[in-house]
Design an enzyme around this catalytic site. Structure first.
Site, PDB file in Angstrom:
ATOM      1  N   LEU A   1     -69.468 -44.561  59.925  1.00 41.11           N
ATOM      2  CA  LEU A   1     -68.355 -45.055  59.116  1.00 41.11           C
ATOM      3  C   LEU A   1     -67.937 -46.442  59.543  1.00 41.11           C
ATOM      4  CD1 LEU A   1     -66.182 -41.801  59.105  1.00 41.11           C
ATOM      5  CD2 LEU A   1     -67.513 -42.717  57.202  1.00 41.11           C
TER       6      LEU A   1
ATOM      7  N   GLY B   1     -66.354 -49.697  66.428  1.00 41.41           N
ATOM      8  CA  GLY B   1     -65.240 -50.342  67.097  1.00 41.41           C
ATOM      9  C   GLY B   1     -65.579 -50.645  68.535  1.00 41.41           C
TER      10      GLY B   1
ATOM     11  N   LYS C   1     -65.246 -40.281  66.440  1.00 43.18           N
ATOM     12  CA  LYS C   1     -65.397 -41.497  67.236  1.00 43.18           C
ATOM     13  C   LYS C   1     -66.176 -41.128  68.482  1.00 43.18           C
ATOM     14  CE  LYS C   1     -61.922 -44.350  67.435  1.00 43.18           C
ATOM     15  NZ  LYS C   1     -60.670 -45.070  67.809  1.00 43.18           N
TER      16      LYS C   1
ATOM     17  N   ASP D   1     -50.291 -52.712  67.854  1.00 43.71           N
ATOM     18  CA  ASP D   1     -51.472 -53.379  67.290  1.00 43.71           C
ATOM     19  C   ASP D   1     -51.577 -53.079  65.805  1.00 43.71           C
ATOM     20  OD1 ASP D   1     -53.691 -54.981  67.289  1.00 43.71           O
ATOM     21  OD2 ASP D   1     -55.067 -53.396  67.889  1.00 43.71           O
TER      22      ASP D   1
ATOM     23  N   VAL E   1     -68.138 -44.804  64.847  1.00 49.62           N
ATOM     24  CA  VAL E   1     -67.391 -43.704  64.265  1.00 49.62           C
ATOM     25  C   VAL E   1     -68.281 -43.088  63.196  1.00 49.62           C
ATOM     26  CG1 VAL E   1     -65.314 -43.025  63.029  1.00 49.62           C
ATOM     27  CG2 VAL E   1     -65.210 -44.868  64.720  1.00 49.62           C
TER      28      VAL E   1
END
Ligand SMILES: Nc1ncnc2c1ncn2[C@@H]1O[C@H](COP(=O)(O)OP(=O)(O)OP(=O)(O)O)[C@@H](O)[C@H]1O
Length: 843
Positions: free
Chosen positions: A45, A48, A74, A169, A53
């Site tokens: 998907l 990171g 993840k 964030d 993920v």
């Protein structure tokens, strides 16, 4: 087809092995899937900092008429998480936070799995994809849509604030959409706890374009919740305008000079394109106020006229959300998981040789690779940390703070993980010990007690074994207690959620130096500073620049104090190189009467987490290295190594895959698993179909291109395409700034050839706030001292690209000379290419 081929075999029925026999002689190749615990692993998907993920499906549901539950997993290679590293802390900080957050606009943590190679954070699948792409597609959002989504955003933020947590964030890249196009807040790696009566924080984090000015230009600890509010304002502006605010400083067109960027932000009146309505402008003007004291609070945002259409939704209190979410989904379709598929209760059932049917198709690697002691109790075969609905008792019980306090010398993050799991125990969770299916299970809080870990005899305080390759965490929700038996209380190590404090205390005893923290104000321009913005060539008050590694030793080698983030410490007021923010080691005393903010309506869930152990000091160092690798790859120099390192973080084979979909949520969410079955972990690849992982130069190229796409984003590009003239952007006030007034052409089309390099350089600058160990000026000074090799290629005028990378800002801190941007009209194809090339990288 499968049924037809198997039909003749029914005549050869013997001894009840129909399923197996049929399967064996089926003309159709056996389907093999990559599995991870109870999930079939599908396509990628996104990717990171911690790895990829993956889309996942519940295995149990795949054999029935029930629609398989889709999740996002993840996957984090365990060997990519240095013990006691900031990365480790970040992972468990995120887990811990998500575990206690239950809101429709906050990504739901399904469970945490762990095998010998991977930690899998199983999240609710947000099939609507990434929010910034959604805006990209629409160029900008209609006000009604923006209003709805912003209401969801502030509702979710308000909820987490009510739990004593700040995200820190918030940005477009950390927002996803579910299948109903509801907003989903993700990425809680920087989440932190604030103490209600003293919520100030010191560690700056986030992405520059979304970070509140006080994080950069002030020497004082900042109000964490107000910084989240600022970020929400930037997000709202982006929704409505289609680009980010303050992107038009002609003297700093690429935002390379962060100090100047914030100088500009704090002195330049907010400007709006003409299509933003007065009411929404009014709200934005109240949010995007540089002075946090004058900035609107979330409560006031809720009451703002612009959000009136969603006042009812916003008015739902956190307590009501807890109640609603624990009973049913609010505005998402009911999860198939609510009828969570049964998992095998026997370890043998998951063995590739001992099971039949579906499980025979799985190659359970860990089962053989990681021999485990026989579990004392029958359990599920997967491991797992399952979040339970928020339990006020857990969060507020003072007893929890009095639970066993162990002096440990282990990873504080591991302690945090144990703390995470501990909450489950309080809610009657039972321990499970999987002994099969490759994913071992132990209760995070009872690692030693159930002896699932070889080193269990040393585990009375050894929480780090939670991350041992031989250990797995299993946490079950109360509803699953029927599957397992309760553990002997005495065998359960139950660290309180504030057990971190004990670690911190023990480290204090060790007297190791604490790392210094990024203290923006020590270097940066003060808000009140009337002097011209510091330039690269003349920053008057730069502190001596030291290497990150020197400035910030490992946080766990430090001496954490018990002083919370709030800056209550005397160190807080040290002007420069303040000691790193210490970690809260005790449950914060939420004094509701003295809550400074508006939204705290309950004690909430201010669980002490690992968050304060190292904060982002090492993060900066890590990200620098990581970003360096990415940049290297982008420029095809020293690239392979960097790329490999990144790719290896998940699975070697995956490096070559061309089907990595960094932004294919919409495409992949309906994709069903296919191909052969392997188990994630052990020596097996993550990728489902090995044949698809054939390494080719083309695949590599495509892969890199996709990564580039993933990392680059600019609202400006599509906005420029949409409105090339950009003359509609009206400056509401004439900026009374020293710098020349903003120019509309800052939001402009750019030459596609230069966009890539420019975006890269931008990523390293505006996104550099996450280098929390240094102020921008420190970085600049470092940059000056650094050899020219760290400089990116010459930049060209480009629209602002957004952040999704977190490293090596130094190399990007060199100021770029404003250049004349091409004014020629671009072809549509070129625009499209530019559009995808300028994706953001978070720093
Ligand atoms: N729950 C989810 N549903 C669908 N896609 C997701 C989900 N979580 C993450 N993704 C996809 O994976 C990508 C990376 O996820 P995420 O940003 O959370 O990873 P990360 O390791 O925390 O990286 P970073 O911290 O650098 O952002 C996201 O951009 C998104 O495309």
């Amino acid at each position: 087809m499968s049924a037809m081929t198997s039909l003749p075999q029914r005549h050869t029925y013997y001894g009840g092995e129909v399923g197996v026999h049929t399967h064996e002689i089926s003309a159709k190749p056996r389907k093999r899937h990559v599995t991870f615990g109870p999930y079939i692993v599908g396509s990628t998907l996104g990717e990171g900092e911690f790895g990829k993920v993956k889309l996942g499906w519940s295995k149990a549901a795949s054999s029935s008429l029930e629609v398989p539950k889709q999740v996002a997993i993840k996957l984090i290679r365990r060997d990519s998480i240095p013990k006691n590293s900031e990365k480790e802390v970040k992972i468990y900080r995120e887990i811990n936070a998500l575990k206690h957050l239950s809101h429709p606009n906050i990504v739901k943590l399904e469970e945490v799995l762990q095998n010998s190679k991977y930690i899998g954070i199983v999240l609710e699948y947000a099939s609507g994809g990434e929010f910034y792409k959604y805006i990209q597609r629409k160029r900008r959002l209609k006000e009604a849509i923006a209003c709805r989504l912003f209401a969801q955003l502030v509702s979710g933020v308000n909820y987490m604030h009510s739990k004593g947590l700040v995200h820190r964030d918030l940005k477009l890249e950390n927002l996803l959409l579910d299948k109903h196009e509801n907003l989903v807040i993700t990425d809680f790696g920087f989440v932190n706890e604030f103490v209600s009566h003293n919520e100030l924080m010191k560690t700056s984090c986030g992405s520059p374009c979304y970070a509140a000015p006080e994080l950069v230009v002030s020497t004082k600890p900042y109000e964490a919740r107000k910084s989240d509010v600022w970020s929400c304002g930037v997000i709202l502006y982006a929704m409505l305008a289609g680009y980010l605010p303050w992107d038009d400083d002609p003297k700093n067109p690429d935002g390379n000079d962060i100090v100047r960027l914030y100088y500009y932000i704090t002195r330049t009146p907010l400007k709006f394109p003409e299509y933003i309505t007065p009411l929404s402008r009014d709200l934005l003007r109240r949010i995007l106020v540089s002075d946090p004291k004058k900035r609107i609070t979330l409560r006031s945002i809720h009451k703002h006229e612009w959000l009136k259409p969603h006042a009812a939704f916003i008015s739902i209190t956190p307590e009501e959300w807890d109640k609603a979410m624990s009973s049913k989904d609010v505005f998402r379709l009911p999860h198939p998981a609510h009828t969570r598929p049964k998992r095998p209760q026997s370890s043998c059932s998951t063995s590739s040789t001992g099971s039949k049917g579906e499980k025979r198709d799985s190659l359970i690697m860990d089962y053989t690779l990681v021999p485990l002691p026989a579990p004392p109790h029958q359990s599920q075969s997967h491991v797992i940390t399952k979040p339970s609905p928020p339990s006020p008792e857990i969060r507020t019980s003072p007893v929890r703070n009095q639970l066993s306090r162990h002096t440990r010398s282990n990873s504080a993050a591991s302690v945090a993980l144990q703390a995470v799991v501990d909450a489950e125990r309080d809610s009657n969770s039972m321990l499970s010990h999987p002994h099969g299916n490759g994913v071992n299970a132990v209760n995070g809080g009872t690692v030693s007690g159930n002896k699932l870990i070889p080193r269990s005899n040393t585990m009375s305080g050894n929480v780090s074994s939670l991350l041992n390759k031989d250990s797995v965490i299993v946490e079950t929700s109360p509803s699953k207690s029927r599957l397992i038996e309760p553990m002997d209380e005495n065998s359960i190590m139950r660290p309180p959620l504030n057990s971190i404090s004990n670690v911190a205390a023990s480290r204090t005893v060790h007297g190791k130096p604490r790392p210094t923290s990024y203290h923006p104000g020590s270097m940066a321009t003060n808000t009140d500073n009337k002097d011209p913005p510091p330039t690269l060539s003349g920053v008057p008050n730069l502190s001596p620049t030291r290497p990150l590694s020197f400035i910030e030793p490992s946080p766990l080698d430090s001496t954490p104090s018990l002083v919370p983030d709030a800056g209550a410490s005397s160190q807080e007021h040290s002007p420069k190189m303040l000691p790193r923010r210490s970690f809260s080691v005790s449950k914060p005393l939420l004094d509701l009467q003295s809550v400074n903010g508006d939204l705290i309506k309950s004690h909430g869930d201010a669980q002490p987490m690992a968050r304060r152990l190292h904060e982002q000091v090492e993060d900066g160092d890590y990200k620098q290295r990581r970003q360096s690798r990415r940049y290297s790859s982008l420029f095809n120099s020293v690239t392979e190594e960097g790329e490999d390192m990144d790719q290896k973080s998940i699975a070697p084979q995956s490096r070559a895959t061309s089907h990595t979909r960094s932004r294919t949520s919409s495409k992949t969410h309906s994709r069903q698993p296919s191909g052969n079955t392997n188990t994630v972990g052990g020596s097996e690849p993550v990728e489902p179909v090995k044949s698809r992982t054939t390494t080719t130069a083309g695949a590599n190229t495509r892969d890199k291109d996709k990564k580039l796409d993933k990392k680059r984003f600019s609202f400006l590009s599509f906005y420029s395409s949409y409105n090339t003239s950009r003359s509609s952007i009206a400056s509401e006030k004439i900026p009374s700034v020293p710098a020349p007034t903003s120019q509309p052409q800052q939001h402009r089309r750019v030459d596609s050839q230069s966009s890539r390099q420019n975006s890269i350089s931008r990523m390293g600058t505006r996104n550099s706030l996450r280098v929390v160990g240094q102020t921008p000026l420190q970085q600049q000074q470092q940059q000056r001292q650094a050899p020219a090799q760290q400089q990116p290629p010459a930049q060209q005028q480009q629209p602002f690209t957004r952040t999704k990378i977190k490293k090596n800002r130094q190399s990007m801190m060199e100021p770029s000379q404003p250049q004349v941007r091409p004014q020629g009209e671009q072809s549509t194809a070129k625009k499209v290419m530019d559009f995808f090339k300028r994706r953001s990288m978070r720093v």
